[in-house]
Design a protein around this motif. Structure first.
Motif, mmCIF file in Angstrom:
data_model
loop_
_atom_site.group_PDB
_atom_site.id
_atom_site.type_symbol
_atom_site.label_atom_id
_atom_site.label_comp_id
_atom_site.label_asym_id
_atom_site.label_seq_id
_atom_site.Cartn_x
_atom_site.Cartn_y
_atom_site.Cartn_z
ATOM 1 N N GLU A 141 -54.284 103.013 59.131
ATOM 2 C CA GLU A 141 -53.622 102.658 60.384
ATOM 3 C C GLU A 141 -52.438 101.724 60.109
ATOM 4 O OE1 GLU A 141 -54.625 100.737 64.778
ATOM 5 O OE2 GLU A 141 -56.197 100.831 63.271
ATOM 6 N N PHE A 142 -52.642 100.794 59.180
ATOM 7 C CA PHE A 142 -51.588 99.866 58.791
ATOM 8 C C PHE A 142 -50.379 100.637 58.249
ATOM 9 C CE2 PHE A 142 -50.882 95.802 56.022
ATOM 10 C CZ PHE A 142 -49.785 95.466 56.775
ATOM 11 N N VAL A 177 -44.538 97.850 67.394
ATOM 12 C CA VAL A 177 -44.401 99.308 67.458
ATOM 13 C C VAL A 177 -44.629 99.812 68.869
ATOM 14 C CG1 VAL A 177 -45.440 101.484 66.684
ATOM 15 C CG2 VAL A 177 -44.966 99.670 65.025
ATOM 16 N N GLU A 178 -45.667 99.296 69.544
ATOM 17 C CA GLU A 178 -45.980 99.762 70.893
ATOM 18 C C GLU A 178 -44.905 99.352 71.888
ATOM 19 O OE1 GLU A 178 -49.915 98.266 71.530
ATOM 20 O OE2 GLU A 178 -50.787 99.671 70.085
ATOM 21 N N GLN A 237 -48.695 95.947 65.499
ATOM 22 C CA GLN A 237 -49.086 96.892 66.555
ATOM 23 C C GLN A 237 -48.238 96.676 67.798
ATOM 24 O OE1 GLN A 237 -53.330 95.836 66.561
ATOM 25 N NE2 GLN A 237 -53.787 97.996 66.194
ATOM 26 N N SER A 238 -48.092 95.425 68.217
ATOM 27 C CA SER A 238 -47.301 95.112 69.415
ATOM 28 C C SER A 238 -45.847 95.502 69.235
ATOM 29 C CB SER A 238 -47.391 93.616 69.736
ATOM 30 O OG SER A 238 -48.694 93.271 70.100
ATOM 31 N N ARG A 283 -44.132 103.954 61.397
ATOM 32 C CA ARG A 283 -43.545 104.072 62.740
ATOM 33 C C ARG A 283 -42.477 103.010 62.968
ATOM 34 N NH1 ARG A 283 -48.479 104.127 66.689
ATOM 35 N NH2 ARG A 283 -46.839 103.788 68.213
ATOM 36 N N PHE A 312 -51.434 91.825 61.589
ATOM 37 C CA PHE A 312 -51.565 93.225 61.956
ATOM 38 C C PHE A 312 -51.329 93.449 63.451
ATOM 39 C CE2 PHE A 312 -54.233 96.971 62.994
ATOM 40 C CZ PHE A 312 -53.645 97.893 62.157
ATOM 41 N N ALA A 313 -51.903 92.588 64.291
ATOM 42 C CA ALA A 313 -51.749 92.735 65.748
ATOM 43 C C ALA A 313 -50.289 92.624 66.171
ATOM 44 C CB ALA A 313 -52.599 91.700 66.475
ATOM 45 N N ASP A 315 -49.601 103.758 58.837
ATOM 46 C CA ASP A 315 -48.995 104.521 59.940
ATOM 47 C C ASP A 315 -48.112 103.628 60.816
ATOM 48 O OD1 ASP A 315 -50.255 106.825 59.064
ATOM 49 O OD2 ASP A 315 -51.878 106.704 60.543
ATOM 50 N N LEU A 316 -48.603 102.435 61.135
ATOM 51 C CA LEU A 316 -47.811 101.510 61.958
ATOM 52 C C LEU A 316 -46.528 101.096 61.240
ATOM 53 C CD1 LEU A 316 -50.571 99.200 63.448
ATOM 54 C CD2 LEU A 316 -49.078 100.760 64.717
ATOM 55 N N THR A 335 -43.080 89.562 62.478
ATOM 56 C CA THR A 335 -44.542 89.623 62.579
ATOM 57 C C THR A 335 -45.176 88.765 61.493
ATOM 58 O OG1 THR A 335 -44.723 91.536 61.091
ATOM 59 C CG2 THR A 335 -44.404 92.008 63.429
#
Length: 92
Positions: free
Chosen positions: A45-46, A77-78, A74-75, A52, A70-71, A48-49, A67
């Motif tokens: 997942e790391f 990218v989202e 995620q934020s 992205r 990890f969170a 992939d993020l 950053t």
């Protein structure tokens, strides 16, 4: 990939000299994956993020500056996924 320097003890160096078939880079990556696992980070997942974020135009340096966990990645990218591309905003 980025090359990093790692400090090792003399016993580590001697052991690697005796066993030159051991891939020290693989050992290092395995230790990092174990650390990720302890902290609840899925390496796939790391990856992939990170991919992205790079596709969204961020450099590795920008990601590191923006950053620190990890969170946060995620934020980042989202949040970028939610923003409409330039020129696609509705006219009022």
């Amino acid at each position: 990939m980025i090359t990093r320097s790692v400090t090792i003890e003399e016993i580590d160096e001697l052991y690697l000299m005796w066993n030159d078939h051991i891939n020290a880079s693989a050992l290092y990556r395995r230790a990092l994956r174990e650390e990720m696992n302890v902290r609840g980070v899925d390496p796939n997942e790391f990856r992939d993020l990170l991919e992205r974020a790079r596709e969204q135009g961020y450099t590795l340096e920008e990601i590191a500056e923006t950053t620190n966990r990890f969170a946060d990645l995620q934020s980042l990218v989202e949040d970028t996924d939610r923003k409409p591309p330039a020129g696609d905003t509705p006219n009022e």
